[in-house]
Write an enzyme that holds these catalytic residues in place. Structure first.
Site, mmCIF file in Angstrom:
data_model
loop_
_atom_site.group_PDB
_atom_site.id
_atom_site.type_symbol
_atom_site.label_atom_id
_atom_site.label_comp_id
_atom_site.label_asym_id
_atom_site.label_seq_id
_atom_site.Cartn_x
_atom_site.Cartn_y
_atom_site.Cartn_z
ATOM 1 N N SER A 113 0.804 -1.221 0.000
ATOM 2 C CA SER A 113 0.000 0.000 0.000
ATOM 3 C C SER A 113 0.836 1.270 0.000
ATOM 4 C CB SER A 113 -0.913 0.000 1.235
ATOM 5 O OG SER A 113 -1.833 -1.045 1.129
ATOM 6 N N GLY A 114 2.103 1.140 -0.301
ATOM 7 C CA GLY A 114 2.955 2.332 -0.328
ATOM 8 C C GLY A 114 3.855 2.431 0.893
ATOM 9 N N THR A 115 4.126 1.299 1.502
ATOM 10 C CA THR A 115 4.983 1.263 2.684
ATOM 11 C C THR A 115 6.378 1.817 2.382
ATOM 12 O OG1 THR A 115 3.886 -0.873 3.007
ATOM 13 C CG2 THR A 115 5.592 -0.265 4.607
ATOM 14 N N TRP A 127 7.366 3.856 0.136
ATOM 15 C CA TRP A 127 7.293 5.307 -0.079
ATOM 16 C C TRP A 127 7.176 6.034 1.257
ATOM 17 C CZ3 TRP A 127 2.841 7.901 -3.398
ATOM 18 C CH2 TRP A 127 3.277 9.165 -3.822
ATOM 19 N N HIS A 166 2.678 -4.231 9.837
ATOM 20 C CA HIS A 166 1.400 -4.458 9.148
ATOM 21 C C HIS A 166 0.334 -4.918 10.151
ATOM 22 C CE1 HIS A 166 3.103 -3.927 5.199
ATOM 23 N NE2 HIS A 166 3.754 -5.058 5.156
ATOM 24 N N ARG A 225 -4.370 1.883 0.907
ATOM 25 C CA ARG A 225 -4.425 1.934 -0.548
ATOM 26 C C ARG A 225 -5.623 1.126 -1.028
ATOM 27 N NH1 ARG A 225 0.146 -0.333 -4.891
ATOM 28 N NH2 ARG A 225 -0.518 0.997 -6.614
ATOM 29 N N TYR A 272 -2.635 6.310 -0.218
ATOM 30 C CA TYR A 272 -1.701 6.281 -1.343
ATOM 31 C C TYR A 272 -2.207 7.168 -2.484
ATOM 32 C CZ TYR A 272 1.401 4.205 -4.886
ATOM 33 O OH TYR A 272 2.342 4.015 -5.864
ATOM 34 N N ARG A 291 7.642 -0.735 -8.784
ATOM 35 C CA ARG A 291 7.067 -1.197 -10.045
ATOM 36 C C ARG A 291 6.507 0.005 -10.773
ATOM 37 N NH1 ARG A 291 2.356 -3.781 -12.235
ATOM 38 N NH2 ARG A 291 1.153 -3.031 -10.466
ATOM 39 N N LYS A 292 5.175 0.116 -10.858
ATOM 40 C CA LYS A 292 4.571 1.194 -11.643
ATOM 41 C C LYS A 292 4.162 2.364 -10.769
ATOM 42 C CE LYS A 292 1.783 -0.488 -15.457
ATOM 43 N NZ LYS A 292 0.396 -0.909 -15.746
HETATM 44 P P1 A3P Z 1 2.672 -1.178 -7.777
HETATM 45 O O1 A3P Z 1 2.994 -2.635 -7.674
HETATM 46 O O2 A3P Z 1 1.211 -0.915 -7.991
HETATM 47 O O3 A3P Z 1 3.522 -0.458 -8.734
HETATM 48 P P2 A3P Z 1 4.815 -1.452 -0.587
HETATM 49 O O4 A3P Z 1 5.877 -0.424 -0.539
HETATM 50 O O5 A3P Z 1 3.797 -1.307 0.495
HETATM 51 O O6 A3P Z 1 5.365 -2.828 -0.702
HETATM 52 O O7 A3P Z 1 3.968 -1.166 -1.914
HETATM 53 C C1 A3P Z 1 4.548 -1.358 -3.170
HETATM 54 C C2 A3P Z 1 3.834 -0.464 -4.168
HETATM 55 O O8 A3P Z 1 4.270 0.888 -3.962
HETATM 56 C C3 A3P Z 1 4.190 -0.817 -5.594
HETATM 57 O O9 A3P Z 1 3.012 -0.509 -6.343
HETATM 58 C C4 A3P Z 1 5.330 0.126 -5.890
HETATM 59 O O10 A3P Z 1 5.534 0.365 -7.244
HETATM 60 C C5 A3P Z 1 4.864 1.379 -5.161
HETATM 61 N N1 A3P Z 1 5.979 2.268 -4.785
HETATM 62 C C6 A3P Z 1 7.200 1.914 -4.321
HETATM 63 N N2 A3P Z 1 7.952 2.998 -4.092
HETATM 64 C C7 A3P Z 1 7.198 4.054 -4.439
HETATM 65 C C8 A3P Z 1 7.445 5.466 -4.437
HETATM 66 N N3 A3P Z 1 8.606 5.950 -4.053
HETATM 67 N N4 A3P Z 1 6.448 6.263 -4.851
HETATM 68 C C9 A3P Z 1 5.261 5.779 -5.249
HETATM 69 N N5 A3P Z 1 4.972 4.456 -5.276
HETATM 70 C C10 A3P Z 1 5.933 3.608 -4.869
#
Ligand code: A3P
Length: 329
Positions: A67-69, A71, A141, A163, A229, A295-296
């Site tokens: 969910s953006g952990t 980030w 989590h 997210r 997110y 990823r994306k």
């Molecule tokens: P997607 O797989 O949809 O691209 P977590 O950090 O909780 O494991 O979540 C991973 C998701 O956050 C992935 O999403 C990843 O691409 C996205 N992510 C990782 N770093 C990021 C950043 N700096 N800014 C925005 N999204 C990011």
């Protein structure tokens, strides 16, 4: 079952025998304080609850998986570093290679409590996460109730990143298949979808986990900050300021005027982080490539993978579970 069950104490085994149990393709699950854990992670949660010694200045970064952990961890590290280098804004000035985010992955800087530090130990060495000038940063989590028990009344600040469940599902599917070196089949996605919908999934039911923080943030907004997110993507500048204010270190006018907010956003952006050598070629202690965490980072990617029926089933379940809470995600 692929999840290892070493390090489970006799006491925890006894506890598990009194809990609801289930299993998925990766291992045995049990439901503790409203949340499903693999047995080894339950042991981590119990170790944390029994042995963690909080400092009042600790910061806990909570989230649902994918969910953006990463980030949130990066942004928080950057915020806390900023107070150290107040005058010269080293963030991203290319000559400064001592910024921790340039040489370490956010997950190495902000470890998970139950799933990392306390997973195999009740007395992990936390000294390397302490410094006199910045708070200790930890991640989790676990749902709020379980976290609070481990905090034992300490007023630590807690940030939760939420997210959309469909996007998090797709993100988890990619992540899992990459790190387990599995072919990305529909079969795997469908079984993960079923787990999400039934609520019997690692750290699920997602609605209960998210609601625990949502309610916590309503009860005590100075203690629990609820972030999304999608809002971070939509208005990163405002959300980063909100995060800084919550930590009690708002950006000063000078900082804003000199681009301090943008610098942090730039440093922590997906393109910048994923382009760093450590994140391109590094691995965590369990051998998971750091590159799999990036990823994306798009909102709505689930549309490219889930059928409309799957999407509406998730939407209906979540809507029903959140009814009356004032929350949607
Ligand atoms: P997607 O797989 O949809 O691209 P977590 O950090 O909780 O494991 O979540 C991973 C998701 O956050 C992935 O999403 C990843 O691409 C996205 N992510 C990782 N770093 C990021 C950043 N700096 N800014 C925005 N999204 C990011």
């Amino acid at each position: 079952a692929t999840v290892r069950e070493d390090y489970i104490s006799e006491e925890t085994k006894k506890l598990i025998s009194s809990l609801p149990v289930n299993k998925d393709s990766q291992g045995n699950l049990c439901k503790y304080q409203g949340c499903w854990y693999y047995y080894n992670t339950l042991q981590g949660a119990i170790n944390f609850q029994n042995h963690f010694q909080p400092h009042d200045t600790d910061v806990i970064l909570a989230s649902s998986p994918k969910s953006g952990t990463t980030w949130l961890k990066a942004l928080t590290v950057a915020l806390s570093e900023r107070s150290k280098h107040h005058d010269d804004h080293p963030l991203l000035s290319k000559h400064h290679d001592d910024h921790p985010l340039l040489s370490d992955n956010p997950h190495a800087l902000v470890p998970f409590l139950e799933n990392n530090l306390y997973l195999k130990s009740s007395t992990p060495d936390l000294t390397k996460y302490s410094s006199s000038s910045s708070p200790r940063l930890f991640a989790t989590h676990m749902p709020l109730l379980t976290v609070k028990e481990g905090l034992k009344g300490s007023p630590c600040k807690i940030v939760f990143m939420c997210r959309n469940a469909k996007d998090a599902l797709i993100s988890l599917w990619y992540f899992r298949c990459k790190y387990q070196k599995l072919e990305m089949t529909r079969g795997i996605l469908e079984s993960m979808f079923e787990s999400l919908c039934s609520g019997v999934s690692f750290y699920g039911p997602i609605w209960d986990q998210v609601l625990s923080y949502w309610r916590g943030s309503l009860e005590d907004p100075s203690r629990v900050l609820f972030m999304k997110y999608e809002e971070m993507k939509e208005e990163p500048y405002a959300q980063l300021k909100r995060l800084a204010e919550f930590f009690g270190c708002p950006f000063t006018e000078e900082e804003e005027e000199s681009g301090g907010v943008e610098k942090i956003l730039e440093l922590c952006s997906l393109p910048s982080l994923s382009d760093l050598e450590i994140n391109k070629s590094g691995k965590n202690v369990n051998g998971v490539d750091y590159k799999f965490y990036f990823r994306k980072g798009e909102v709505g990617d689930s549309k490219n993978h889930l059928t409309p029926e799957m999407e509406s089933k998730i939407d209906m379940i979540i809507e029903e579970k959140l009814k009356g809470s004032g929350l949607s995600f």
